[in-house]
Design a protein around this motif. Structure first.
Motif, short mmCIF file in Angstrom:
data_model
loop_
_atom_site.label_atom_id
_atom_site.label_comp_id
_atom_site.label_asym_id
_atom_site.label_seq_id
_atom_site.Cartn_x
_atom_site.Cartn_y
_atom_site.Cartn_z
N GLN A 158 27.85 146.57 10.49
CA GLN A 158 26.95 146.68 9.33
C GLN A 158 26.01 147.87 9.56
OE1 GLN A 158 23.49 143.96 8.53
NE2 GLN A 158 24.81 143.23 6.84
N ALA A 201 29.57 147.84 5.50
CA ALA A 201 29.77 146.59 6.23
C ALA A 201 31.23 146.23 6.22
CB ALA A 201 28.94 145.45 5.61
N LEU A 205 31.31 140.55 6.44
CA LEU A 205 29.86 140.51 6.17
C LEU A 205 29.57 140.91 4.73
CD1 LEU A 205 28.11 141.97 9.36
CD2 LEU A 205 28.40 139.59 8.67
N VAL A 240 26.35 139.85 2.72
CA VAL A 240 25.35 139.38 3.67
C VAL A 240 24.23 140.40 3.73
CG1 VAL A 240 24.90 138.76 6.05
CG2 VAL A 240 27.08 138.12 5.00
N LEU A 294 21.12 142.44 8.74
CA LEU A 294 21.00 141.51 9.86
C LEU A 294 19.66 141.61 10.56
CD1 LEU A 294 24.55 141.91 11.47
CD2 LEU A 294 23.73 140.07 10.00
N TRP A 302 22.89 136.87 19.02
CA TRP A 302 22.58 136.09 17.82
C TRP A 302 23.69 135.09 17.56
CZ3 TRP A 302 21.56 141.04 14.45
CH2 TRP A 302 20.31 141.60 14.82
N ILE A 310 25.67 134.15 14.30
CA ILE A 310 25.92 134.62 12.94
C ILE A 310 26.75 133.55 12.22
CG2 ILE A 310 26.81 136.51 11.53
CD1 ILE A 310 24.53 137.28 13.36
N GLN A 316 27.13 135.75 19.14
CA GLN A 316 27.56 137.14 18.96
C GLN A 316 26.62 138.04 19.75
OE1 GLN A 316 30.16 138.29 17.05
NE2 GLN A 316 30.77 136.19 16.52
N VAL A 324 25.20 141.57 19.81
CA VAL A 324 25.03 142.60 18.81
C VAL A 324 24.42 143.83 19.45
CG1 VAL A 324 23.95 143.22 16.61
CG2 VAL A 324 24.73 140.87 17.00
N GLN A 364 22.67 147.32 18.60
CA GLN A 364 21.93 147.95 17.50
C GLN A 364 21.62 149.39 17.90
OE1 GLN A 364 18.30 145.91 16.42
NE2 GLN A 364 17.34 147.82 15.75
N TYR A 420 24.79 148.12 13.23
CA TYR A 420 24.93 146.84 13.95
C TYR A 420 26.41 146.60 14.19
CZ TYR A 420 20.15 145.92 12.41
OH TYR A 420 18.80 146.00 12.17
N GLY A 467 28.81 143.85 16.25
CA GLY A 467 28.79 142.57 16.96
C GLY A 467 30.13 142.21 17.56
#
Length: 456
Positions: free
Chosen positions: A78, A89, A93, A96, A99, A114, A116, A125, A127, A129, A142, A144
């Motif tokens: 994402q 994305a 996702l 969504v 995040l 996280w 998800i 997950q 992730v 970043q 992002y 994951g």
């Protein structure tokens, strides 16, 4: 709690082994789980980070339209701008919202873990970043990757440890119990044998295992102790028998003389009878004194360490003798000093001179000298007589208690057979030796004692 404590060496050894292995197993399990989790997490992060960096480069160049589906090892991607709008994305996702709850402030890379829920399931997950500068401003990518394999490996390893740990501890307890039992089996055999040995069974010995280890050495030491106890018991019984015999003779003679004195009515014979009774009483007194001294020596009463001039002690002992049948010729070296009891060393010299006087024909010589280096001197005292001498075969036996040699050293000379035995025991009590050695004529008794370094 005291009732729960193991009371035997076998049980204590088993419990200690189980506790140590359990502690080591717990630490190893924690370390194994930690290393496994860290390694698998690092692998997952590496794949996700590579994809996130590649997409961030596309965003920096303004070519997000070329973004492809995530490669192996990434579950979703994402891309969000600084205003929180989703720019790109993956299909999973779709719809969504962004995040990240917070807006990116500066370029950089962060890692998060996280859950998800839109992806389905409850697996975590990891992730990655990555925030970078793009033509549209700051953009955050992002990427994951699922931690399903990490969690599964953790669960599998933990379950294996939970099942295998108790089995391993049970195996350790069983092996330790069996090995300790085999090791302590000879000890129990030794204990059982010793428990059955009484004062009448000192001839028995404990079994010696063929292992050559500490238990075997313990068994040999125990048998050596039993040897000494048996020898001591034999000497004690022989001593009691000999003492009883020696006491019986003068007591019988004394009783006979007293009965004769009581039956005789002639007062002129009483002095002779009473004189004989006094002689036997004196003999009994000397014998009892010798027996008491032997008992004190056997009790190993410590010698009071007093520095003595052995030459002066010898001269005083010779000067104190009155009525000797044969004069004693003394040749004593000056400055020969020893450490010990003046009373007991005087007794040694007196007993040696008494023995020489009893059998000498017309000559008794006493010589004293010191031999050896200054730091290890030995005082040597010799007493010679020109009597019948001591045969080589009897030179050890003559120092046994109540021993009288046939022929020359007989009861007719008035000895009880304790003088030389007492002298040798007192010499040994002072760390010395007393031996009968070769002589061209007569007997030659040699006393050796540790000599002190001359003072000053």
């Amino acid at each position: 709690m005291r009732r729960l404590r193991p009371t035997t060496v076998r049980a204590r050894a088993t419990a200690a082994a189980v506790v140590v292995v359990a502690a080591a197993l717990a630490l190893a399990s924690v370390a194994l789980l930690g290393l496994l989790r860290a390694n698998m997490l690092r692998n997952a992060e590496r794949d996700a980070e590579q994809q996130a960096a590649a997409i961030a480069q596309l965003a920096s160049a303004g070519r997000l339209d070329r973004m492809r589906a995530p490669l192996h090892g990434a579950d979703f991607v994402q891309v969000v701008n600084a205003r929180g709008r989703v720019l790109r994305a993956t299909p999973n996702l779709a719809g969504v919202p962004a995040l990240g709850p917070a807006r990116p402030l500066r370029p950089g890379t962060l890692f998060h873990t996280w859950r998800i829920r839109p992806l389905g399931g409850e697996h975590r997950q990891r992730v990655v970043q990555v925030t970078t500068q793009s033509p549209e401003g700051l953009v955050t990518v992002y990427v994951g990757t699922s931690l399903r394999d990490v969690d599964a490996a953790d669960d599998t390893t933990a379950a294996a440890l939970l099942v295998g740990g108790p089995l391993l501890l049970a195996l350790v307890a069983l092996v330790t119990w069996r090995v300790t039992g085999r090791a302590l089996g000879p000890v129990e055999a030794i204990r059982a044998e010793v428990a059955e040995i009484s004062d009448r069974d000192l001839h028995r010995r404990v079994p010696v295992p063929a292992t050559g280890d500490e238990v075997a050495r313990l068994a040999r030491t125990m048998n050596a102790t039993l040897d000494r106890l048996e020898s001591s018991g034999i000497r004690q019984r022989q001593f009691i028998a000999d003492a009883s015999h020696e006491l019986r003779s003068p007591l019988t003679v004394l009783r006979t003389q007293l009965e004769v004195a009581l039956a005789v009515r002639d007062p002129e014979l009483w002095p002779e009878l009473i004189s004989g009774a006094l002689e036997d009483t004196d003999r009994l007194e000397r014998l009892c004194s010798d027996l008491l001294l032997l008992a004190r020596i056997d009790a190993a009463q410590p010698v009071v360490p007093v520095r003595l001039d052995l030459g002066e002690l010898v001269r005083d002992a010779v000067d104190a003798r009155l009525g000797d049948r044969v004069p004693v010729r003394v040749r004593a070296e000056a400055g020969v000093e020893v450490e010990g009891s003046e009373l007991w060393l005087t007794r040694v010299v007196t007993n040696l001179l008494d023995n020489a006087q009893r059998f000498a024909a017309g000559r008794v010589e006493l010589t004293l000298r010191a031999t050896g280096p200054a730091d290890a001197r030995t005082a040597v005292l010799e007493v010679r007589d020109d009597g019948p001498g001591i045969p080589p075969a009897d030179r050890d036996r003559v120092f046994e208690r109540f021993t009288r040699l046939d022929d020359a050293r007989s009861r007719d000379h008035g000895g009880a057979g304790l003088g030389l035995a007492i002298a040798r025991d007192l010499a040994a009590h002072h760390g010395g030796t007393l031996t009968a050695e070769d002589s061209p004529d007569g007997a030659r008794l040699v006393l050796r004692l540790p000599a002190l370094t001359p003072a000053g």
